[in-house]
Design a protein around this motif. Structure first.
Motif, PDB file in Angstrom:
ATOM      1  N   ILE A  36       0.845  -1.200   0.000  1.00 24.58           N
ATOM      2  CA  ILE A  36       0.000   0.000   0.000  1.00 24.58           C
ATOM      3  C   ILE A  36       0.878   1.247   0.000  1.00 24.58           C
ATOM      4  N   ALA A  37       0.515   2.233  -0.797  1.00 24.73           N
ATOM      5  CA  ALA A  37       1.129   3.562  -0.760  1.00 24.73           C
ATOM      6  C   ALA A  37       0.105   4.524  -0.178  1.00 24.73           C
ATOM      7  N   PHE A  38       0.422   5.119   0.965  1.00 23.80           N
ATOM      8  CA  PHE A  38      -0.517   5.981   1.675  1.00 23.80           C
ATOM      9  C   PHE A  38      -0.167   7.443   1.408  1.00 23.80           C
ATOM     10  N   GLN A  39      -1.136   8.189   0.890  1.00 26.14           N
ATOM     11  CA  GLN A  39      -0.955   9.608   0.578  1.00 26.14           C
ATOM     12  C   GLN A  39      -1.569  10.440   1.700  1.00 26.14           C
ATOM     13  N   SER A  40      -0.723  11.167   2.438  1.00 27.81           N
ATOM     14  CA  SER A  40      -1.188  11.829   3.654  1.00 27.81           C
ATOM     15  C   SER A  40      -0.496  13.174   3.821  1.00 27.81           C
ATOM     16  N   ASP A  41      -0.572  13.724   5.020  1.00 36.19           N
ATOM     17  CA  ASP A  41       0.074  14.999   5.321  1.00 36.19           C
ATOM     18  C   ASP A  41       1.533  14.823   5.715  1.00 36.19           C
ATOM     19  N   TYR A  42       2.011  13.595   5.746  1.00 37.22           N
ATOM     20  CA  TYR A  42       3.438  13.354   5.926  1.00 37.22           C
ATOM     21  C   TYR A  42       4.140  13.484   4.579  1.00 37.22           C
ATOM     22  N   GLY A  43       5.216  14.261   4.562  1.00 38.56           N
ATOM     23  CA  GLY A  43       5.987  14.384   3.341  1.00 38.56           C
ATOM     24  C   GLY A  43       5.521  15.509   2.452  1.00 38.56           C
ATOM     25  N   GLU A  44       6.147  15.586   1.301  1.00 40.53           N
ATOM     26  CA  GLU A  44       5.904  16.662   0.339  1.00 40.53           C
ATOM     27  C   GLU A  44       5.040  16.157  -0.796  1.00 40.53           C
ATOM     28  N   ARG A  45       4.051  16.938  -1.198  1.00 40.84           N
ATOM     29  CA  ARG A  45       3.152  16.546  -2.273  1.00 40.84           C
ATOM     30  C   ARG A  45       3.915  16.367  -3.587  1.00 40.84           C
ATOM     31  N   HIS A  46       3.551  15.334  -4.338  1.00 44.79           N
ATOM     32  CA  HIS A  46       4.130  15.020  -5.641  1.00 44.79           C
ATOM     33  C   HIS A  46       5.619  14.669  -5.550  1.00 44.79           C
ATOM     34  N   ASP A  47       6.060  14.241  -4.368  1.00 46.51           N
ATOM     35  CA  ASP A  47       7.455  13.867  -4.195  1.00 46.51           C
ATOM     36  C   ASP A  47       7.596  12.355  -4.302  1.00 46.51           C
ATOM     37  N   LEU A  48       8.532  11.887  -5.139  1.00 51.67           N
ATOM     38  CA  LEU A  48       8.685  10.458  -5.383  1.00 51.67           C
ATOM     39  C   LEU A  48       9.072   9.716  -4.108  1.00 51.67           C
ATOM     40  N   LYS A  49       9.969  10.295  -3.299  1.00 51.19           N
ATOM     41  CA  LYS A  49      10.389   9.624  -2.067  1.00 51.19           C
ATOM     42  C   LYS A  49       9.229   9.492  -1.089  1.00 51.19           C
ATOM     43  N   THR A  50       8.340  10.494  -1.049  1.00 52.20           N
ATOM     44  CA  THR A  50       7.161  10.402  -0.193  1.00 52.20           C
ATOM     45  C   THR A  50       6.264   9.257  -0.645  1.00 52.20           C
ATOM     46  N   ASN A  51       6.036   9.180  -1.958  1.00 47.85           N
ATOM     47  CA  ASN A  51       5.157   8.143  -2.487  1.00 47.85           C
ATOM     48  C   ASN A  51       5.725   6.745  -2.276  1.00 47.85           C
ATOM     49  N   SER A  52       7.049   6.599  -2.391  1.00 49.42           N
ATOM     50  CA  SER A  52       7.662   5.284  -2.243  1.00 49.42           C
ATOM     51  C   SER A  52       8.029   4.965  -0.802  1.00 49.42           C
ATOM     52  N   GLY A  53       8.154   6.009   0.034  1.00 45.14           N
ATOM     53  CA  GLY A  53       8.579   5.778   1.421  1.00 45.14           C
ATOM     54  C   GLY A  53       7.453   5.479   2.376  1.00 45.14           C
ATOM     55  N   ASN A  54       6.323   6.176   2.228  1.00 41.69           N
ATOM     56  CA  ASN A  54       5.187   5.957   3.136  1.00 41.69           C
ATOM     57  C   ASN A  54       4.322   4.820   2.617  1.00 41.69           C
TER      58      ASN A  54
END
Length: 267
Positions: A36-54
């Motif tokens: 699962i890739a969770f899109q939330s308020d953690y991290g930066e929007r549209h950032d690849l590391k955020t999408n792959s890390g969370n």
């Protein structure tokens, strides 16, 4: 809450078996699991590391009402477009994701107190879902059922009721003070004293997916499924900075789940 969700699932399954006796449907059961890739308020929007890390993992059990086949007589139902192209899916699933901040504002060259606070912030969310979705198969379900090695693509739309348990903390110490907490998360939000929370809650979501089945044997299918789930809340991840002040965090939480499944036809 988990007991209530399980009770609801048993009621739904009991209703489906009653439907089988009254209307002649057949049933399928299965298991699903995947990342699962969770899109939330953690991290930066549209950032690849955020999408792959969370990211996290999800598992679930699923049940289908198959309208094209009657288990009570081992025969097909009267041929209609609905019977040959739709199935009703009931699901109980669980997923958990560990969360942290990624992106420009926590880059190694950032040495401010705020950057240190963001790097130290951690979170997680565990979600139990129950719900239904209607799956549409553009190709004939009858043809798929009778042909070993055939693919059966589908799309679906439905809704789920979820119980989430969110956690937020910092490796610098307890959150809620200027020493440990980034300023945007100290702002009151939605009637709460801070823009973070360690409370659980209930939430509705809408789900949509696209996938395909593979006919492994007369009574067994394999499945791959890519799902989008949108929650009607911004608290599912445990963070919700005041949207009136921080426009970049105004969107509700959502996730993408790529799962693999095994399905068995009951007779």
């Amino acid at each position: 809450m988990i007991k209530r969700i399980l009770l609801t699932l048993f009621i739904l399954l009991g209703f489906s078996h009653h439907s089988n006796a009254q209307f002649g449907f057949s049933h399928e059961i299965g298991v699903i699991a995947g990342p699962i890739a969770f899109q939330s308020d953690y991290g930066e929007r549209h950032d690849l590391k955020t999408n792959s890390g969370n990211t996290g993992m999800g598992i679930g059990i699923i049940h289908y009402l198959n309208f094209s086949y009657r288990a009570d007589c081992n025969c097909y139902t009267p041929e209609t477009y609905f019977n040959d192209h739709f199935k009703l899916r009931t699901e109980l699933s669980y997923n958990k994701t560990e969360l942290k901040h990624f992106g420009e504002w926590v880059a190694p060259n950032k040495t401010s107190l705020g950057a240190d606070q963001l790097r130290a912030m951690r979170g997680s969310t565990a979600i139990t879902n129950i719900g239904m979705q209607l799956e549409y198969f553009p190709l004939s379900i009858r043809d798929f059922t009778s042909t070993i090695g055939k693919l059966g693509p589908f799309v679906s739309l439905g809704a789920q009721f979820s119980y989430y348990n969110a956690k937020a903390y910092s490796t610098m110490g307890p959150l809620g003070t200027p020493l440990t907490t980034f300023p945007k998360y100290l702002t009151p939000t939605d009637g709460r004293p801070y823009g973070f929370s360690t409370e659980g809650g209930n939430v509705w979501s809408v789900i949509s997916s696209v996938g395909t089945r593979y006919k492994l044997s007369p009574l067994r299918d394999l499945m791959v499924d890519l799902r989008f789930q949108y929650f009607f809340s911004n608290w599912v991840d445990g963070l919700n900075p005041n949207p009136a002040l921080y426009k970049e965090n105004k969107a509700n939480d959502w996730l993408v789940w790529f799962n693999f499944g095994y399905i068995y036809y009951l007779q």
